[in-house]
Design a protein around this motif. Structure first.
Motif, PDB file in Angstrom:
ATOM      1  N   MET A   1       0.818  10.668 -11.970  1.00  0.00           N
ATOM      2  CA  MET A   1       0.536   9.524 -11.106  1.00  0.00           C
ATOM      3  C   MET A   1      -0.982   9.354 -10.918  1.00  0.00           C
ATOM      4  N   ALA A  57       2.132   7.127   2.100  1.00  0.00           N
ATOM      5  CA  ALA A  57       3.439   6.453   2.003  1.00  0.00           C
ATOM      6  C   ALA A  57       3.382   5.082   2.661  1.00  0.00           C
ATOM      7  N   GLY A  60       1.441   2.952   0.317  1.00  0.00           N
ATOM      8  CA  GLY A  60       1.879   2.893  -1.077  1.00  0.00           C
ATOM      9  C   GLY A  60       0.797   3.242  -2.078  1.00  0.00           C
TER      10      GLY A  60
ATOM     11  N   ALA B 306       8.813   7.715  -0.587  1.00  0.00           N
ATOM     12  CA  ALA B 306       7.880   6.654  -0.960  1.00  0.00           C
ATOM     13  C   ALA B 306       6.774   7.209  -1.851  1.00  0.00           C
ATOM     14  N   ASN B 307       6.269   8.391  -1.497  1.00  0.00           N
ATOM     15  CA  ASN B 307       5.185   8.966  -2.291  1.00  0.00           C
ATOM     16  C   ASN B 307       5.663   9.394  -3.673  1.00  0.00           C
ATOM     17  N   LEU B 309       7.973   7.921  -5.317  1.00  0.00           N
ATOM     18  CA  LEU B 309       8.210   6.697  -6.083  1.00  0.00           C
ATOM     19  C   LEU B 309       6.929   5.875  -6.219  1.00  0.00           C
ATOM     20  N   GLY B 310       5.853   6.323  -5.546  1.00  0.00           N
ATOM     21  CA  GLY B 310       4.598   5.576  -5.619  1.00  0.00           C
ATOM     22  C   GLY B 310       4.709   4.195  -5.017  1.00  0.00           C
ATOM     23  N   THR B 311       5.457   4.083  -3.929  1.00  0.00           N
ATOM     24  CA  THR B 311       5.637   2.791  -3.295  1.00  0.00           C
ATOM     25  C   THR B 311       5.276   2.907  -1.819  1.00  0.00           C
ATOM     26  N   ALA B 312       5.286   1.781  -1.107  1.00  0.00           N
ATOM     27  CA  ALA B 312       4.952   1.813   0.314  1.00  0.00           C
ATOM     28  C   ALA B 312       6.227   1.824   1.142  1.00  0.00           C
ATOM     29  N   SER B 313       6.300   2.753   2.076  1.00  0.00           N
ATOM     30  CA  SER B 313       7.481   2.843   2.936  1.00  0.00           C
ATOM     31  C   SER B 313       7.404   1.783   4.034  1.00  0.00           C
ATOM     32  N   PRO B 315       8.889   1.800   7.728  1.00  0.00           N
ATOM     33  CA  PRO B 315       9.729   2.372   8.776  1.00  0.00           C
ATOM     34  C   PRO B 315      10.087   1.298   9.803  1.00  0.00           C
ATOM     35  N   ARG B 326      10.183  -8.917   9.569  1.00  0.00           N
ATOM     36  CA  ARG B 326       9.190  -7.894   9.209  1.00  0.00           C
ATOM     37  C   ARG B 326       9.361  -7.455   7.758  1.00  0.00           C
ATOM     38  N   THR B 333       3.490  -9.806   1.751  1.00  0.00           N
ATOM     39  CA  THR B 333       2.115  -9.300   1.769  1.00  0.00           C
ATOM     40  C   THR B 333       1.857  -8.375   0.585  1.00  0.00           C
ATOM     41  N   ARG B 334       2.814  -7.473   0.364  1.00  0.00           N
ATOM     42  CA  ARG B 334       2.576  -6.460  -0.667  1.00  0.00           C
ATOM     43  C   ARG B 334       2.829  -6.988  -2.076  1.00  0.00           C
ATOM     44  N   TYR B 335       3.843  -7.833  -2.232  1.00  0.00           N
ATOM     45  CA  TYR B 335       4.256  -8.203  -3.593  1.00  0.00           C
ATOM     46  C   TYR B 335       4.326  -9.712  -3.811  1.00  0.00           C
TER      47      TYR B 335
END
Lengths: 451, 502
Positions: A1, A57, A60, B306-307, B309-313, B315, B326, B333-335
């Motif tokens: 990564m 996290a 991201g 999330a980490n 998968l390299g994505t943003a969590s 919660p 939300r 916002t992110r995508y």
């Protein structure tokens, strides 16, 4: 990564560099725990790694190489000399991210914020993490001076005879371990006893201190209830919320506690366990970046780190209180930025003790103090209390020394941004954190309505 | 450093295995002989998807309807066309079983069935082949849905009344339609019984192709790919209902590959652990940009996921009044968009109804049904949700009912109703809504069931074992993919043909 190595030449390396803006884009911390609680057997490295991983996290950015991570702990075991770098290696960040250990007592988080913000502003890095961590539970215990000297001599000894000679010097008393002290090395007084002197000097009442404490708990409880911390805190070791928080406390309940500091002074003691921060374990971190980096990563620009200032006072030979340095730092910072206290929309004054907040505010209202100590013709003035610590502070959340600075920066940045958007105008905030050794760090943050 | 998208073991967090000790003892060797001779259940390890092994464990036999013991090419155009598509996919395709000692799959094309008697010949031909079916083999019927009969929880589809061909038939000889409807529903009973007779981890499922939709429509072929593959390991005795010709033309020549969800932005609620975690991992492995959502209290495992998968969590509590807003905001916002949502977050608060209190009943409905309804409504208020693929989590309890689960069953049946009614709403915007109804799945939750009850619950299906979270995730990934573009409003059971409430 790991991210791809990229080296981009400047478009014109000879052109003078412009300062850039450094933005808070996200914050994360563990819930804070009273010492001896759920994190009792957790090292500062584990805690700081957890704070980093939560931040990664949240945003991201797993696998990204950041310019730097700066952090630190006040209570640090010798083996954790490279605490931050080791935490980075254990985190989801690219292992090619450097780590920097910083220590300025309770102002550590403020100094790491300043350090990373300045690296960004100077164009050295595009994004970095500032943070801090402390564990009063997992504090280092060191051997006494006598044993330490014997062990060092033993290490140097080459022959069995020399070794025996070294060991012969050992006395039973040398074996007693030495716990970390919270006393100031130059005065022998604990921080609480120092603050008791200042409290008495400014005539701060018990009632006023308990009101500060009750507000802190009520504001923090309301913030938790509204979900404010959903994106600022990641649970850790089964703890989902700051466990020092007492939502149902009141001035009356706090009024029933016995004083713990200033009992040997001539004035009535006023400082209790309720209006003083408890020993706490926890970690916090914020992500700082340039506007471009934030936009590339689709992250919000919560607040800009506008400026910072650190002051120190002579509490040893001079007659200033140990925790009064912010009273000096903030007016200098405001003047440098052409601002008055009344221009500030939200003020965060770290509640080492409720009376720390009150003595600083009292000093700013005092014409003599402001003239003599600050050289101001007019007092700094009165702070509208509705602007103070609106999301609770250390009395309620607890105070893991080095972690407090970035807890406050994250909380204030989110609150400033929400208000800037709601009121459609720039909103400015001031942070003040006092620290051992007569030091104090302050910072100016500003949020804008535009994303 | 980045794991290859095909390194399933590392991406999925664990090798597909269960703690089912009985299964490992009797799946092979002397344990199997003993179990078989005692007449005990003899489950075998199921054939699950592995990109390095063939999709089908042997030749594929395509049989047609009403053409005697051997199907001659030309006599059944639908069977011919399906055979051609399978051939293009590189399978070894046969049109009759003579001389075949081992068969990987039998595709029984029954679209032309007009009277139930026509089922006899292909049924018996299939019967003669079952002993040659390889372990993990497949029997798949392709037929038309009967009018007015819900197929396995499926909403009824436009059939005879909307079918011009049927209209002529009805005009000429009205009773023909009745004959045909009996024959069509006969296929359902036949297939479900075949599924119960399967051995060696083989399964039997069907595809119901609505009248007016080609027997080779993209989602028929996509559904065929799914059912033939190990991705459908725990789907047994079920029907995929294809209601439209929607779907990519590329499916005519090849399956959709290993990353059908490439770059799709898909929200998974309740992603921190259990089935939700597995869904998030599989969608990520299939190329999706996963947005893992869970309650703030589950922040630590959510962060770890999330980490990895390299994505943003994200919660948040799905029952929050603004949860959908939300989620939408985060995705935009992110995508810049949102492509799908898996309403996986769910809770159980089991009690016999006589002992039930209001909070137990209400909280289960709030999390399992009301939250998906509210979130979906909020998502659909934004144009960014055009083309949205919604997948709900139902449960076999919601279909068959379950003692002590009145609240849970109501909430899960609610999801069946939700996706059925959402389908036409989403169809206007290019999206789909479907549900997956898991049966007994080996999870932390079911591991807490007392041993004896757990052992019984595991065996009460045609495959005589519990499914894995991966099996549920595979069905969901399929429904999110373009291969399922023609499938909407349906509830697909992933239950190994649970004997309860079939």
């Amino acid at each position: 990564m790991s991210s791809e190595p990229t080296i981009q030449p400047a478009s014109d390396p000879t052109a003078p560099r412009q300062l850039r803006s450094a933005w808070v884009v996200a914050g994360n911390r563990t819930p804070f725990a009273r010492a001896g609680g759920p994190y009792a057997s957790t090292s500062v490295q584990e805690m700081f790694t957890a704070a980093l991983d939560g931040l990664v996290a949240r945003t991201g950015i797993a696998g990204e190489r950041l310019g730097a991570v700066a952090g630190g702990a006040v209570l640090k075991q010798p083996k954790a000399f490279n605490l931050v770098r080791e935490s980075v290696l254990g985190s989801a960040l690219d292992p090619q991210t450097p780590g920097i250990d910083v220590q300025q007592a309770c102002a550590t988080g403020m100094e790491t914020t300043s350090l990373i913000a300045n690296k960004i502003r100077c164009g050295q890095i595009d994004a970095g993490v500032a943070g801090g961590v402390d564990s009063a539970s997992d504090a280092p215990i060191v051997v006494g001076e006598g044993l330490r000297k014997v062990l060092l001599q033993l290490n140097r000894a080459k022959t069995p005879k020399d070794k025996l000679k070294a060991l012969a010097k050992l006395r039973p008393g040398d074996l007693a371990p030495v716990a970390p002290g919270v006393a100031e090395p130059r005065t022998g007084l604990s921080m609480g006893e120092h603050q008791a002197l200042t409290t008495a000097q400014w005539g701060i009442t018990r009632q006023a201190q308990d009101e500060i404490a009750a507000n802190s708990h009520h504001n923090l409880a309301a913030a938790w209830d509204s979900g404010f911390f959903d994106d600022l805190v990641t649970p850790f070791r089964g703890l989902t919320k700051d466990n020092n928080l007492r939502p149902d406390t009141s001035v009356e309940k706090l009024g029933g506690l016995s004083p713990v500091f200033g009992k040997n002074l001539e004035t009535d003691p006023t400082m209790t366990a309720g209006n003083s921060t408890p020993l706490t374990d926890g970690a916090s971190a914020i992500l700082l970046a340039t506007a471009e980096w934030a936009e590339e990563h689709n992250l919000p620009k919560l607040a800009e780190i506008v400026d910072a200032e650190t002051a120190a006072v002579d509490f040893v030979d001079g007659n200033e209180g140990l925790l009064m340095a912010p009273a000096y730092a903030a007016p200098r910072l405001l003047a440098r930025n052409g601002l008055k206290l009344q221009d500030i929309d939200l003020v965060e004054i770290h509640e080492a003790f409720a009376s720390t907040v009150l003595t600083i505010l009292a000093a700013w209202e005092d014409a003599d103090f402001c003239k003599v100590n600050l050289g101001l013709d007019e007092p700094v003035g009165v702070l509208d209390r509705s602007r103070l610590n609106v999301r609770g502070s250390s009395l309620a959340a607890g105070h893991p020394f080095a972690a407090t600075g970035t807890r406050v920066v994250a909380t204030l940045s989110k609150e400033l941004k929400a208000r800037a958007v709601a009121e459609n105008r720039p909103v400015t905030g001031l942070i003040s954190v006092c620290a051992a050794g007569g030091q104090g760090a302050v910072a100016l943050l500003r949020a804008y309505p535009e994303s | 450093m980045s794991p290859s998208p095909f390194d399933l073991t590392s991406l999925l967090g664990y090798a597909p295995a269960t703690d089912d000790a009985y299964l490992s003892v009797v799946s092979q060797g002397p344990g199997r002989k003993i179990a078989t001779s005692l007449g005990l259940p003899a489950p075998v390890a199921l054939r699950r998807h592995d990109p390095d092994t063939p999709a089908v464990p042997g030749p594929v036999l395509v049989l047609g309807a009403g053409s005697g013991t051997t199907t001659t090419p030309g006599s059944d155009p639908d069977a011919d066309a399906l055979a051609q598509h399978l051939l293009t996919r590189g399978f070894e395709v046969h049109r009759h079983g003579d001389g075949l000692r081992r068969v990987g799959a039998v595709v029984l094309c029954l679209t032309g069935l007009t009277e139930l008697g026509g089922l006899s010949a292909p049924a018996l031909e299939l019967g003669g082949l079952l002993r040659s079916l390889a372990p993990g083999g497949r029997v798949i019927t392709i037929s038309r849905p009967a009018d007015g009969v819900a197929a396995g929880g499926a909403a009824s589809l436009p059939t005879a009344a909307d079918d011009p061909a049927a209209g002529t038939a009805a005009g000429g000889a009205p009773f023909d339609v009745v004959d045909r409807n009996a024959a069509r529903q006969g296929v359902v009973g036949f297939l479900r019984s075949v599924a119960q007779e399967m051995r060696g981890g083989a399964t039997a499922n069907g595809i119901l192709v609505a009248d007016g939709v080609a027997a080779t429509a993209p989602s028929v072929l996509g559904g065929l790919d799914f059912l033939l593959s190990g991705r459908s390991a725990f789907v047994d005795g079920q029907f995929l209902v294809v209601g439209s010709d929607a779907g990519p033309e590329g499916l005519a020549t090849a399956p959709q590959g290993e990353t059908p969800l490439d770059q799709r932005v898909v929200v998974v609620t309740g992603a921190a652990r259990g089935i939700g975690e597995q869904i998030a991992r599989l969608l990520h492995a299939q190329g999706a940009r996963v947005v893992p959502v869970d309650v703030p209290a589950a922040g630590q495992p959510l962060s770890e996921l999330a980490n990895q998968l390299g994505t943003a969590s994200l919660p948040l509590d799905v029952t929050a009044p603004d949860a959908g807003t939300r989620i939408l905001e985060h995705c935009k916002t992110r995508y810049g968009r949102i492509d799908g949502i898996v309403h996986n977050a769910g809770i159980t608060r089991d009690k016999m109804l006589a002992n039930m209190d209001e909070s137990r009943f209400a909280s289960v409905l709030a999390v399992n049904t009301e939250a998906p309804l509210r979130i979906t409504r909020q998502l659909l208020a934004d144009p960014a949700a055009d083309g949205l693929r919604v997948v709900g989590l139902a449960s076999t309890s919601g279909i068959a009912g379950n003692r002590g689960q009145t609240n849970y069953a109501a909430s899960k049946a609610g999801i069946v109703g939700m996706v059925a009614a959402l389908a036409p709403v989403l169809a206007e915007r290019g999206g789909t809504a479907n549900a997956v109804a898991p049966g007994f799945i080996e999870t932390e939750m079911t591991a807490k069931i007392p041993m004896a009850r757990r052992q019984v619950a595991r065996r009460l299906n045609s495959l005589q074992q519990g499914g894995l979270p991966l099996d549920v995730a595979e069905a969901i990934a399929f429904l999110l993919s373009d291969a399922a573009a023609g499938i909407s409003g349906q509830t697909l059971r992933v239950c190994g043909q649970n004997l309860v409430g079939a």
